[in-house]
Design a protein around this motif. Sequence first.
Motif, PDB file in Angstrom:
ATOM      1  N   ARG A 194      58.366  46.104  26.136  1.00 46.62           N
ATOM      2  CA  ARG A 194      58.702  47.443  25.237  1.00 46.62           C
ATOM      3  C   ARG A 194      58.904  48.398  26.317  1.00 46.62           C
ATOM      4  NH1 ARG A 194      53.135  46.953  22.509  1.00 46.62           N
ATOM      5  NH2 ARG A 194      52.541  46.496  24.538  1.00 46.62           N
ATOM      6  N   MET A 195      58.129  48.406  27.238  1.00 47.33           N
ATOM      7  CA  MET A 195      58.320  49.948  28.385  1.00 47.33           C
ATOM      8  C   MET A 195      60.011  49.484  28.720  1.00 47.33           C
ATOM      9  SD  MET A 195      56.233  51.873  28.749  1.00 47.33           S
ATOM     10  CE  MET A 195      55.007  51.854  27.477  1.00 47.33           C
ATOM     11  N   VAL A 196      60.398  48.439  29.175  1.00 45.00           N
ATOM     12  CA  VAL A 196      61.583  48.311  29.769  1.00 45.00           C
ATOM     13  C   VAL A 196      62.740  48.779  28.659  1.00 45.00           C
ATOM     14  CG1 VAL A 196      63.428  46.529  30.622  1.00 45.00           C
ATOM     15  CG2 VAL A 196      61.068  46.503  31.508  1.00 45.00           C
ATOM     16  N   LYS A 197      62.755  48.370  27.360  1.00 50.34           N
ATOM     17  CA  LYS A 197      63.650  48.897  26.478  1.00 50.34           C
ATOM     18  C   LYS A 197      63.464  50.069  26.300  1.00 50.34           C
ATOM     19  CE  LYS A 197      64.775  48.075  21.756  1.00 50.34           C
ATOM     20  NZ  LYS A 197      66.151  48.243  21.997  1.00 50.34           N
ATOM     21  N   MET A 198      62.192  50.983  26.429  1.00 55.40           N
ATOM     22  CA  MET A 198      62.220  52.158  26.392  1.00 55.40           C
ATOM     23  C   MET A 198      62.858  53.191  27.447  1.00 55.40           C
ATOM     24  SD  MET A 198      58.447  54.130  25.757  1.00 55.40           S
ATOM     25  CE  MET A 198      57.816  52.968  24.343  1.00 55.40           C
ATOM     26  N   ALA A 199      62.686  52.431  28.568  1.00 53.38           N
ATOM     27  CA  ALA A 199      63.219  52.966  29.730  1.00 53.38           C
ATOM     28  C   ALA A 199      64.961  52.882  29.634  1.00 53.38           C
ATOM     29  CB  ALA A 199      63.009  52.404  31.116  1.00 53.38           C
ATOM     30  N   GLU A 200      65.146  51.877  29.053  1.00 55.87           N
ATOM     31  CA  GLU A 200      66.752  51.634  29.200  1.00 55.87           C
ATOM     32  C   GLU A 200      67.333  52.897  28.082  1.00 55.87           C
ATOM     33  OE1 GLU A 200      67.606  46.902  29.740  1.00 55.87           O
ATOM     34  OE2 GLU A 200      67.015  47.622  27.587  1.00 55.87           O
ATOM     35  N   GLU A 201      66.606  53.106  26.843  1.00 52.26           N
ATOM     36  CA  GLU A 201      66.982  53.994  25.971  1.00 52.26           C
ATOM     37  C   GLU A 201      67.176  55.325  26.657  1.00 52.26           C
ATOM     38  OE1 GLU A 201      64.215  53.529  22.938  1.00 52.26           O
ATOM     39  OE2 GLU A 201      65.107  51.642  22.048  1.00 52.26           O
ATOM     40  N   ASN A 202      66.065  55.903  27.493  1.00 50.12           N
ATOM     41  CA  ASN A 202      66.013  57.151  27.927  1.00 50.12           C
ATOM     42  C   ASN A 202      67.115  57.206  29.031  1.00 50.12           C
ATOM     43  OD1 ASN A 202      63.746  57.780  26.535  1.00 50.12           O
ATOM     44  ND2 ASN A 202      62.070  57.287  27.883  1.00 50.12           N
TER      45      ASN A 202
END
Length: 377
Positions: free
Chosen positions: A262-270
């Motif tokens: 979930r953090m990886v997906k968040m990082a990609e969005e940011n």
Amino acid sequence: MSTYKIIATAAMGLEALVAKEVRDLGYDCQVENGKVIFFGDETAIAKSNLWLRTADRIKIIVGEFKAFTFDELFEKTKALPWEQYLPENAEFPVVGKSHKSKLFSISDCQAIVKKAVVERLKKHYKKQWFDENGALYRIEVALLKDVATITIDASGIGLHKRGYRAAQGVAPLKETMAAALVMLTNWHPDKPFIDPFCGSGTIPIEAALIGQNIAPGFNREFVSEKWDWIPAKVWEEVRTEAEDLAKYDQPLDIVGSDIDHRMVKMAEENSFEAGFGDMIQFKQMRVQDLTVKRDYGVIIGNPPYGERLGEKQEVERMYKEMGQAFDKLDTWSIYILTSNEEFEQFYGKPATKKRKLFNGFIRTDLYQYWGKRPPRV
């Protein structure tokens, strides 16, 4: 243009970095606890807001004086040239703080400063009532050892708000601290860069902004952009210069990984919000599985500190596994930020150097392990 006394506020431990940034902008400065003071014109106000990566806020000093009584605070505040800063429709809330001073009631100090400013403006504008429906000028009265410093905030929301963080985790690292961590390393954009605890991607994104020389405030607004005494042309010129100085074609080899998908997906969005698209590579991975393809890179990590009940043993085991995984990376420089005072013991070797930093209110150390230098060609 006029000359102003300007404060760039800084988190404890980052004052020297902020001072270096201010000097790099071309301004001599004086370093004090929690702040860097310099003189500059309207362009300096715009530039420092746009470019300072590690400062928290930009403030303009309207006046400084000793105040032992409320009468002194009122009269000396009223004597300041408020009409040079505040138009007649200005919105000017007053905030305050007091430390080791006779005037310790913050609410009273705020009310007195507000009243003094109003009285000054009444006389200048020949009005008895102010609607306060215009631009925002947040005034602060800060008392330290009976010296009052009256400032106006020129940033608005804190400078750590770059505008790219669409999502964040439970305890995100401030963008200003992330930039500081990158700037405290020997990293250059031609080297590989890895953050094995990337969370919502703040450290890799700040590294990319530094690597391509992109002004951290380029994609946000500042409260002082609406002030009528800073011409719109000043902001236009500063932003145009920032655009010209950016190196958008600088290739980057930056990787962020995290055990939580979930953090990886968040990082990609940011990263996408920051304008880097797929230039930064994010992947789900345990720190002990990290492998590298190139020599002479930099690893920066802000791992869990193990301060919550039940996490301590798990985190200490992870530190040990990290030390074993990184042991073979002798040409890489490794920087780990943690509040765990026994980190070196679990990691398996003493740091080359330690630097005390505060991550919010948490006292931490940046453990630095310097890798071998590349051979001279």
